[in-house]
Design a protein around this motif. Structure first.
Motif, PDB file in Angstrom:
ATOM      1  N   SER A  89      60.925  74.189  53.794  1.00  0.00           N
ATOM      2  CA  SER A  89      60.075  73.375  52.929  1.00  0.00           C
ATOM      3  C   SER A  89      60.273  73.785  51.474  1.00  0.00           C
ATOM      4  O   SER A  89      60.629  74.930  51.185  1.00  0.00           O
ATOM      5  N   PHE A  90      60.044  72.843  50.582  1.00  0.00           N
ATOM      6  CA  PHE A  90      60.174  73.091  49.148  1.00  0.00           C
ATOM      7  C   PHE A  90      59.395  72.024  48.406  1.00  0.00           C
ATOM      8  O   PHE A  90      59.042  70.990  48.969  1.00  0.00           O
ATOM      9  N   CYS A  91      59.132  72.304  47.160  1.00  0.00           N
ATOM     10  CA  CYS A  91      58.506  71.328  46.281  1.00  0.00           C
ATOM     11  C   CYS A  91      59.613  70.480  45.657  1.00  0.00           C
ATOM     12  O   CYS A  91      60.729  70.957  45.452  1.00  0.00           O
ATOM     13  N   SER A  92      59.283  69.260  45.328  1.00  0.00           N
ATOM     14  CA  SER A  92      60.247  68.417  44.618  1.00  0.00           C
ATOM     15  C   SER A  92      59.845  68.315  43.150  1.00  0.00           C
ATOM     16  O   SER A  92      58.774  68.766  42.748  1.00  0.00           O
ATOM     17  N   ARG A  93      60.678  67.728  42.383  1.00  0.00           N
ATOM     18  CA  ARG A  93      60.420  67.504  40.956  1.00  0.00           C
ATOM     19  C   ARG A  93      59.089  66.785  40.754  1.00  0.00           C
ATOM     20  O   ARG A  93      58.372  67.044  39.789  1.00  0.00           O
ATOM     21  N   LEU A  94      58.723  65.919  41.674  1.00  0.00           N
ATOM     22  CA  LEU A  94      57.508  65.120  41.521  1.00  0.00           C
ATOM     23  C   LEU A  94      56.239  65.950  41.614  1.00  0.00           C
ATOM     24  O   LEU A  94      55.176  65.499  41.192  1.00  0.00           O
ATOM     25  N   HIS A  95      56.321  67.163  42.151  1.00  0.00           N
ATOM     26  CA  HIS A  95      55.150  68.037  42.216  1.00  0.00           C
ATOM     27  C   HIS A  95      54.780  68.594  40.846  1.00  0.00           C
ATOM     28  O   HIS A  95      53.754  69.247  40.696  1.00  0.00           O
ATOM     29  N   GLY A  97      54.855  66.728  37.740  1.00  0.00           N
ATOM     30  CA  GLY A  97      54.712  65.673  36.742  1.00  0.00           C
ATOM     31  C   GLY A  97      55.642  64.507  36.996  1.00  0.00           C
ATOM     32  O   GLY A  97      56.524  64.544  37.845  1.00  0.00           O
ATOM     33  N   ARG A  98      55.413  63.476  36.248  1.00  0.00           N
ATOM     34  CA  ARG A  98      56.222  62.265  36.378  1.00  0.00           C
ATOM     35  C   ARG A  98      57.594  62.456  35.737  1.00  0.00           C
ATOM     36  O   ARG A  98      57.710  63.118  34.716  1.00  0.00           O
TER      37      ARG A  98
END
Length: 133
Positions: A89-95, A97-98
């Motif tokens: 699992s990982f965070c994406s760029r969207l986590h 801000g826009r």
């Protein structure tokens, strides 16, 4: 005074700056080793590029090529597929801000502060297999 840290925090900071640095240096050594393992594996994945940071325990690899290889244009599709197929699992760029207007690259964020080298190798090895399959 409401704008300053309290006294015991100030004394703790003094000790942290002037006291024995052995454990802090050991921690930095471990974090650098983890960083290097993670960055090396990420940069070995076709379609992924990651800079080697000097002052953080986060990585922000560019996965644009990896998403193209998987025929994906949606962060959530990529993130969910990776999680379901690899357990990674990982965070994406969207986590965080826009996207900016005209932003065309895709990024994920990984932390290596609380995971040992063998777990990094295992997880990123699975991510590599996922991307390159």
């Amino acid at each position: 005074d409401e704008s300053c840290s309290n006294h015991f925090i100030q004394y703790g900071a003094i000790e942290g700056l002037t006291g024995d640095q052995t454990e802090a240096q050991q921690l930095l050594k471990v974090l650098k080793e983890r960083r290097d393992v993670a960055v090396d594996i990420l940069n070995s994945i076709d379609g992924v590029h990651c800079f080697r940071p000097n002052a953080t325990f986060y990585l922000y690899p560019n996965i644009t090529g990896a998403m193209q290889k998987k025929n994906m244009t949606d962060y959530d599709d990529f993130r969910r597929a990776a999680l379901q197929q690899t357990g990674v699992s990982f965070c994406s760029r969207l986590h965080f801000g826009r996207p900016l207007e005209g932003e065309k690259n895709y990024y994920i964020r990984l932390a290596y502060s609380g995971i040992d080298k063998n777990e990094i190798k295992e997880g990123l090895g699975k991510l590599k297999e996922f991307v390159e399959s």
